[in-house]
Design an enzyme around this catalytic site. Structure first.
Site, PDB file in Angstrom:
ATOM      1  CB  CYS A  14      -0.855  -0.133   1.327  1.00 37.83           C
ATOM      2  SG  CYS A  14      -1.698   1.394   1.726  1.00 37.83           S
ATOM      3  CD  GLU A 117      -3.200   0.100  -6.206  1.00 43.07           C
ATOM      4  OE1 GLU A 117      -2.680   0.272  -7.144  1.00 43.07           O
ATOM      5  OE2 GLU A 117      -2.573   0.056  -5.012  1.00 43.07           O
TER       6      GLU A 117
END
Length: 234
Positions: A14, A117
């Site tokens: 992440c 994302e």
């Protein structure tokens, strides 16, 4: 703070997330000690900046600021020569020299309101925001370390977020995802004897998603603006 190029972090899940919660939420889900304090909301956190980290201190659980990007205690070179350590792979975290000592003795939780994302072709990436459907903070499994700057001798606390294979739902957006703990497993992660058992993908209904503005492609500018996580109009 200088802006962070999108291409540098979007492939390594992440690489961007948010921390925007109240002290009441911190007390409820994190069971921290210490007096209440104001928490600065941040909606586009990038690696190497400061983040809130929950760890076990001498008196109990504490929420403390740390550098996002783990620096192992044995690191002797300048920080600019450190490889990317803001993520650690769940499959190898117990063996990799960069992380294995912290995995054994310095596990932590990185509370998050959500994370980003991107999908699409290079040059035309679409940013997506992911959060818990009920709005509660997410509990990312993490590790922390204390390093001493060889030039100044100043201690630097730092942390990393552990990532693992995406579940079936998340795989439509990325093949990796943060290891997100159930809050009931917080104690087992922080001090349990079998932390590896918790390094698994969350249930497929653990997250919700929507498209947001490409403004998040650039960090360091307006990161305290809650409009960054608003749904983008078609």
């Amino acid at each position: 703070m200088t802006s962070t190029p999108l291409h540098r972090y979007h492939r390594l899940m992440c690489g961007r997330f948010t921390q925007a919660y109240t002290w009441a939420e911190v007390e409820r889900f994190l069971s921290v000690i210490g007096p209440a304090r104001n928490l600065r909301p941040r909606y586009n956190i990038a690696p190497t900046t400061q983040i809130d980290v929950l760890r076990t201190g001498d008196a109990g659980r504490e929420l403390v600021p740390m550098r996002w990007g783990l620096v192992p205690s044995w690191w002797k070179r300048p920080l600019k020569e450190l490889p990317a350590t803001f993520n650690a792979r769940a499959e190898t975290v117990a063996e990799k020299p960069m992380f294995r000592s912290a995995f054994s003795a310095r596990r932590c939780i990185i509370p998050a309101s959500g994370f980003y994302e991107w999908t699409g072709a290079p040059g035309a990436k679409t940013p997506h925001y992911f959060s818990a459907p009920d709005g509660r903070p997410l509990a990312f499994a993490g590790l922390w370390e204390r390093w001493r700057d060889p030039e100044t001798q100043e201690p630097v606390d730092s942390a990393t977020i552990i990532v693992g294979p995406a579940n079936a739902w998340m795989s439509a957006y990325h093949y990796r995802m943060p290891v997100t703990l159930d809050w009931s497993d917080a104690g087992a992660w922080l001090a349990g004897e079998r932390p590896g058992d918790l390094l698994c993908s969350p249930p497929e209904d653990a997250l919700q998603e929507w498209v947001v503005s490409p403004r998040v492609n650039r960090s360091g500018v307006g990161d305290d603006d809650p409009r960054l996580i608003e749904r983008s109009l078609p």
